[in-house]
Design a protein around this motif. Structure first.
Motif, PDB file in Angstrom:
ATOM      1  N   TRP A 170      37.011 -83.663  36.633  1.00  0.00           N
ATOM      2  CA  TRP A 170      37.257 -83.179  35.274  1.00  0.00           C
ATOM      3  C   TRP A 170      36.792 -81.732  35.108  1.00  0.00           C
ATOM      4  N   LEU A 171      35.635 -81.411  35.678  1.00  0.00           N
ATOM      5  CA  LEU A 171      35.099 -80.060  35.557  1.00  0.00           C
ATOM      6  C   LEU A 171      35.573 -79.140  36.674  1.00  0.00           C
ATOM      7  N   ASP A 174      38.548 -76.058  36.547  1.00  0.00           N
ATOM      8  CA  ASP A 174      38.787 -75.865  35.103  1.00  0.00           C
ATOM      9  C   ASP A 174      39.805 -76.862  34.543  1.00  0.00           C
ATOM     10  N   HIS A 176      39.193 -79.527  32.855  1.00  0.00           N
ATOM     11  CA  HIS A 176      38.825 -79.897  31.488  1.00  0.00           C
ATOM     12  C   HIS A 176      39.408 -78.930  30.474  1.00  0.00           C
ATOM     13  N   TYR A 177      39.561 -77.658  30.864  1.00  0.00           N
ATOM     14  CA  TYR A 177      40.125 -76.654  29.965  1.00  0.00           C
ATOM     15  C   TYR A 177      41.647 -76.769  29.925  1.00  0.00           C
ATOM     16  N   THR A 186      45.087 -87.238  26.650  1.00  0.00           N
ATOM     17  CA  THR A 186      43.759 -86.898  27.143  1.00  0.00           C
ATOM     18  C   THR A 186      42.719 -86.980  26.042  1.00  0.00           C
ATOM     19  N   PRO A 189      37.893 -87.641  26.442  1.00  0.00           N
ATOM     20  CA  PRO A 189      37.508 -87.834  27.855  1.00  0.00           C
ATOM     21  C   PRO A 189      36.085 -88.349  28.004  1.00  0.00           C
ATOM     22  N   ASP A 190      35.226 -88.057  26.993  1.00  0.00           N
ATOM     23  CA  ASP A 190      33.855 -88.558  27.063  1.00  0.00           C
ATOM     24  C   ASP A 190      33.824 -90.081  27.081  1.00  0.00           C
ATOM     25  N   MET A 403      44.396 -85.278  34.566  1.00  0.00           N
ATOM     26  CA  MET A 403      43.635 -84.360  35.415  1.00  0.00           C
ATOM     27  C   MET A 403      44.505 -83.817  36.542  1.00  0.00           C
TER      28      MET A 403
END
Length: 638
Positions: A170-171, A174, A176-177, A186, A189-190, A403
């Motif tokens: 996810w990170l 990038d 997540h951006y 999406t 996501p948390d 993702m």
């Protein structure tokens, strides 16, 4: 699509080409009957669901990552995570099969015990109780405890591994951006990382063990039931049907399973929607807490109440729909479970009353029938769990696909950022697009020279911040090349800095987590950024994004830059919340303390021109696209 660890992940439901493939068309024309079509649809859905589960499960049990494990009192050893997982899974499954074998043995104990009761054989009664039942019951209890412990450790390790890899993906790159631009499902996501992974690992493990137990019970007790009913005839007739009770259990379970699915099928969609609405409501509350001051200043309490009532109302409405559907399902399954208590006795009673079988055989037959019928009714027993589980699988699958699309978006971008020898930063053939494909700005040949402070101005929406994002390498829409100085460290300060949860020290040094900055250096940076009142609070944990004003947050970001000492510092209206004297003082301070750093700023205030040697203005062309154009600027202030 291929995941980093080698397995393939579904990108979602099959597209039009897949739905109209020759194989699908051939199957569709094999038999046009509604029953055939419904069966094919159900089988296709089951196949897709199993593939989704397999693709989510496979990576953990095939990973080649090594880890350290210790089994007391043995010393710690290093081995691949997959062997630990497979060993624990095999142990849990082996214990489950052993427990089925114990139940089979106790089935024969039950037969002999009730025969002893019928025959008033006290010696046999007590002997069977202590020499058979107590021994095997104790073994069963001990094995159940061992199985629970191993199963729990396996679940913890599996969840930890999946969480770590989902966070990394996810990170990473990038994603997540870029997921915000992918147009995919999406949301929250948390929740998918924190809740859905936990529920997926727990439910997968539970259902897998339950299914294996059901399968082994079905085989074992079907053999018992078949042998007992080998000579039975259909009650009231002379028809001899081998394995009469087995076929009876199969037909009965199949009919009830079909009815259960017809009643409970909408639960899959409703559960998926409930999880989404719960997460949306929780996110709205968290966001309101984050922006509480702005809401209070605008007098937006009533608007927020209306918004929260709307979201909560949607949540409750969907919950009522779930309750209504579960009520109908519960009415049927509860009735079914009550009838199950007497069905096997009703089927066996004629043979008992006719004297063909003793009481012990009757109870063993009833028990075996109940076991066979319950294992055949696995789908009914776990229907609500399966509906919840399908929603979890769908959410993780769509998250995976999102993702992958985000990563592909970056890989397929025609906008390249690469280091190049020389100290300058050069843009060539650069075209910046919006996510909808509209081109907003261009820079065909632009060079930012090292040591030369530059101010970028222009109207809102002219692509200034987008240009900075492209230089940072996170903007995927457009074409051209950004050549950054090889080996140079670039740092970008946005208008609203990100402040992580934790201590003020971690907020001031973010994203550097190495601890290389001592407290004296951090305090000095805070004082230079005009935050002396925070210098004594480094160890204090607080929600700094809510505790500090926007001006204080921007000054904290300046302190970060002082600690990081980048070669190039891009300030995207990073001092817009400060008054002009404070802004001027901070720019002078940056020039003094970071003499080797090249400053590039975005700003609207005319006073900023005095602190930059060069000014670029985003001017519109006739086609509406903006281009950075050199404008004569005053001599930079010292």
């Amino acid at each position: 699509m291929v995941l980093p660890w080698g397995c393939r992940m579904a990108a979602g439901p099959p597209g039009p080409a897949a739905r109209h493939s020759p194989a699908v068309l051939a199957a569709a024309h094999t038999d046009g009957s509604p029953a055939r079509s419904a069966l094919e649809t159900a089988m296709h859905g089951l196949k897709q669901a199993l593939l989704q589960i397999w693709r989510l499960t496979y990576p953990y049990y095939t990973t080649r990552e090594t880890t350290e494990v210790r089994l007391w009192p043995l010393p710690a050893i290093r081995m691949q995570e997959r062997w630990i997982a497979l060993l624990m899974a095999a142990t849990v499954i082996g214990i489950e099969f052993a427990q089925v074998a114990i139940n089979v043995r106790l089935s024969y104990f039950n037969r002999d015990w009730f025969n002893a009761i019928q025959g008033k054989d006290a010696a046999a009664f007590w002997s069977l109780l202590f020499s058979v039942f107590c021994v095997w019951a104790a073994v069963y209890v001990a094995s159940a405890i061992i199985q629970y412990v191993i199963q729990s450790f396996l679940r913890i390790r599996w969840r930890a591994w999946m969480t770590r890899h989902y966070v990394d993906r996810w990170l990473g790159g990038d994603a997540h951006y870029r997921m915000g631009f992918s147009g995919a499902q999406t949301d929250n996501p948390d929740q998918r990382i924190a809740d859905d992974i936990d529920q997926f690992t727990q439910t997968t493990q539970s259902l897998a063990i339950s299914f294996l137990s059901a399968a082994s019970n079905l085989i074992s007790f079907s053999v018992i039931l078949w042998n007992i009913s080998a000579s039975f005839t259909v009650p009231g007739t002379d028809w001899h049907v081998p394995g009469f009770l087995v076929w009876g259990a199969l037909i009965y379970s199949g009919l009830v399973t079909w009815i259960t699915h017809r009643i409970g099928r909408p639960l899959i969609r409703l559960n998926f929607e409930q999880q989404r609405r719960e997460a949306d409501f929780r996110f709205s509350l968290a966001r309101l807490r984050e922006y509480g001051e702005q809401v209070a200043l605008l007098g937006g309490a009533e608007a927020e109440k209306a918004s929260l009532r709307g979201r909560f109302g949607a949540l409750i409405a969907n919950f009522y729909a779930i309750v209504d559907r579960r009520k109908k399902l519960a009415a049927f399954t509860t009735s079914y479970q009550q009838v199950n208590v007497v069905i096997p006795y009703i089927l066996v009673a004629p043979y008992y009353f006719a004297g063909q079988i003793p009481l012990g055989v009757m109870t063993q037959t009833a028990g075996a029938f109940a076991r066979v019928e319950s294992t055949m009714s696995f789908f009914i027993t776990f229907y609500v769990t399966l509906a919840d589980y399908k929603a979890q699988v769908d959410r993780l699958t769509t998250f995976d696909a999102s993702m992958e699309r985000a990563v592909a978006m970056g890989a397929q971008s025609r906008l390249r950022v690469a280091p190049r020898d020389g100290g300058a930063l050069h843009l060539s053939g650069l075209g910046l697009d919006l996510p909808d494909g509209r081109r907003i700005a261009e820079a065909q040949d632009l060079t930012l020279r090292p040591g030369e402070t530059t101010l970028l101005t222009g109207p809102s929406g002219s692509g200034k911040s987008t240009l900075f994002r492209a230089i940072a390498g996170i903007w995927p829409f457009g074409e051209g090349e950004v050549a950054t100085p090889a080996g140079a460290r670039l740092m970008l300060l946005p208008q609203r800095p990100y402040l992580p949860m934790g201590s003020l020290r971690s907020a001031a040094t973010y994203p550097d987590a190495s601890g290389r900055h001592d407290d004296a250096a951090i305090r000095e940076a805070l004082e230079a950024a005009r935050l002396p009142h925070l210098a004594g609070r480094l160890d204090e944990d607080a929600p700094w994004a809510q505790t500090l004003s926007l001006g204080e947050q921007q000054r904290l970001a300046i302190a970060r830059a002082l600690l990081a000492k980048p070669d190039w510092l891009f300030l995207d209206e990073a001092t817009a919340a400060l008054d002009e004297p404070t802004e001027a003082a901070l720019y002078r301070m940056l020039r003094q303390r970071l003499p080797d750093t090249t400053l590039v700023s975005i700003g609207h205030r005319s006073t900023l021109g005095a602190f930059h040697e060069r000014r670029l203005d985003m001017t519109p062309r006739e086609d509406g696209r903006f281009v950075p154009t050199d404008v004569r600027a005053p001599v930079a202030a010292q």
